[in-house]
Design a protein around this motif. Structure first.
Motif, mmCIF file in Angstrom:
data_model
loop_
_atom_site.group_PDB
_atom_site.id
_atom_site.type_symbol
_atom_site.label_atom_id
_atom_site.label_comp_id
_atom_site.label_asym_id
_atom_site.label_seq_id
_atom_site.Cartn_x
_atom_site.Cartn_y
_atom_site.Cartn_z
ATOM 1 N N SER A 72 -35.788 0.790 -7.429
ATOM 2 C CA SER A 72 -35.112 0.370 -8.659
ATOM 3 C C SER A 72 -35.661 1.179 -9.830
ATOM 4 O O SER A 72 -36.792 1.660 -9.785
ATOM 5 C CB SER A 72 -35.333 -1.127 -8.896
ATOM 6 O OG SER A 72 -36.709 -1.372 -9.060
ATOM 7 N N ASP A 114 -35.069 4.548 -1.564
ATOM 8 C CA ASP A 114 -34.410 3.938 -2.715
ATOM 9 C C ASP A 114 -35.399 3.048 -3.443
ATOM 10 O O ASP A 114 -36.181 2.336 -2.832
ATOM 11 C CB ASP A 114 -33.211 3.094 -2.255
ATOM 12 C CG ASP A 114 -32.065 3.967 -1.773
ATOM 13 O OD1 ASP A 114 -31.994 5.123 -2.224
ATOM 14 O OD2 ASP A 114 -31.250 3.491 -0.967
ATOM 15 N N ARG A 117 -38.812 0.289 -15.563
ATOM 16 C CA ARG A 117 -38.602 -0.261 -16.907
ATOM 17 C C ARG A 117 -39.968 -0.461 -17.556
ATOM 18 O O ARG A 117 -40.834 -1.110 -17.018
ATOM 19 C CB ARG A 117 -37.871 -1.578 -16.829
ATOM 20 C CG ARG A 117 -36.482 -1.420 -16.246
ATOM 21 C CD ARG A 117 -35.671 -2.677 -16.488
ATOM 22 N NE ARG A 117 -34.454 -2.662 -15.745
ATOM 23 C CZ ARG A 117 -33.317 -2.144 -16.179
ATOM 24 N NH1 ARG A 117 -33.275 -1.595 -17.343
ATOM 25 N NH2 ARG A 117 -32.242 -2.187 -15.428
#
Length: 193
Positions: free
Chosen positions: A26, A24, A29
């Motif tokens: 995030s 996993d 960005r």
């Protein structure tokens, strides 16, 4: 026994690594991504505004140059009214109305040479004896550059009586009146333009 005696032997199978799950993490960005699109749109707007400004400047310069040719840039109120009145008078003028004028030409052989659409000059010469001392009578051009609308057949023109042959010309109304007057008092001839 193998078809290929010298074929290499396959290596012993080695087990691969055990599959593992995706860890996993995030979401990624990118900094300034949202602002980058806005900047691109802004740059495009500026380029378009600059192009429009250049076009407006070019049109203004050509308009000023044309105004200089007509006698100056700024006009007084009287000059503007005078030009508006001249424009209205030009619009009131009607185009020249063309009419069909039948004309009897004294030389029938000349009429046989004519075709529809030909341009001719109609010449009037006094009908009567020659001038003083054997000089030819005065001749004048009654219609210049008249278009031949129709050349009737010889049997159609002979019914009208008189000598010569008939030709129908497309001329302005004033010229048609001059042709009718000249045909009554003079002999008419044509020259092909």
């Amino acid at each position: 026994m193998s078809l290929y005696p010298y074929a290499p032997t396959p290596p012993a199978s080695v087990p691969g690594p055990e599959p593992c799950g995706v860890p996993d993490f995030s979401p990624l960005r990118v900094r300034g991504g949202r602002h980058r699109l806005r900047r691109a749109v802004r740059r495009r707007r500026r380029a378009m505004a600059a192009g429009l400004a250049m076009t407006a400047a070019a049109l203004a310069a050509s308009g000023a140059r044309d105004a200089g040719r007509t006698g100056g840039g700024a006009q007084t109120g009287a000059q503007a009214e005078e030009q508006a009145g001249a424009g209205a008078r030009q619009r009131e003028r009607r185009p020249v109305e063309m009419v069909s004028a039948p004309v009897r030409i004294s030389d029938a052989a000349t009429v046989r040479l004519l075709r529809r659409g030909d341009r001719v000059d109609v010449i009037a010469a006094a009908a009567g004896p020659q001038g003083v001392g054997g000089e030819p009578p005065d001749a004048r051009v009654v219609a210049a550059g008249a278009r031949v609308a129709e050349v009737p057949k010889v049997r159609e023109t002979s019914a009208g009586g008189g000598e010569g042959a008939l030709v129908v010309l497309s001329v302005p109304r004033a010229t048609a009146a001059a042709l009718a007057g000249a045909g009554a008092t003079s002999r008419l001839a044509v020259t092909v333009c």
